[in-house]
Design a protein around this motif. Structure first.
Motif, PDB file in Angstrom:
ATOM      1  N   PRO A   6       0.794  -1.133  -0.051  1.00  0.00           N
ATOM      2  CA  PRO A   6      -0.149  -0.217  -0.012  1.00  0.00           C
ATOM      3  C   PRO A   6       0.864   1.201  -0.057  1.00  0.00           C
ATOM      4  N   VAL A   7       2.057   1.323   0.742  1.00  0.00           N
ATOM      5  CA  VAL A   7       3.011   2.346   0.743  1.00  0.00           C
ATOM      6  C   VAL A   7       3.607   2.681  -0.916  1.00  0.00           C
ATOM      7  N   LEU A  12       3.573   5.543  -5.768  1.00  0.00           N
ATOM      8  CA  LEU A  12       3.242   5.676  -7.252  1.00  0.00           C
ATOM      9  C   LEU A  12       2.078   6.794  -7.809  1.00  0.00           C
ATOM     10  N   ARG A  13       1.056   6.516  -6.805  1.00  0.00           N
ATOM     11  CA  ARG A  13      -0.020   7.450  -7.300  1.00  0.00           C
ATOM     12  C   ARG A  13       0.339   8.839  -7.005  1.00  0.00           C
ATOM     13  N   GLU A  14       1.119   9.081  -6.193  1.00  0.00           N
ATOM     14  CA  GLU A  14       1.810  10.552  -5.898  1.00  0.00           C
ATOM     15  C   GLU A  14       2.492  11.019  -6.961  1.00  0.00           C
ATOM     16  N   ILE A  15       3.322  10.110  -7.449  1.00  0.00           N
ATOM     17  CA  ILE A  15       4.506  10.346  -8.371  1.00  0.00           C
ATOM     18  C   ILE A  15       3.496  10.722  -9.692  1.00  0.00           C
TER      19      ILE A  15
END
Length: 75
Positions: A6-7, A12-15
């Motif tokens: 999850p981290v 990856l979503r933030e990037i």
């Protein structure tokens, strides 16, 4: 053992979000530059249109119709 997935997914979503935000800003800047260019072109065309209208108006009011040459209307 900890679940680290999850981290990683969150990072990856933030990037991806950051990448999309940068792309959006680039497109926004390109759009603003294009709009500025179009406004400049529109102003230039408007000026040329005014000059052309003035030339056409002055040629309509100052010129005399050409005299018909004998025999031209017989065709």
């Amino acid at each position: 053992m900890l679940n680290w997935r999850p981290v990683v997914d969150y990072e990856l979503r933030e990037i991806e979000f950051d990448r999309r935000e940068i792309e959006f800003e680039k497109r926004k800047i390109a759009h603003e530059q294009r709009m500025k260019q179009l406004r400049s072109e529109n102003e230039r065309l408007a000026e040329l249109n005014v000059k052309l209208s003035a030339i056409l108006f002055s040629s309509d009011t100052s010129s005399t119709p050409p005299n018909a040459m004998p025999g031209e209307s017989e065709m």
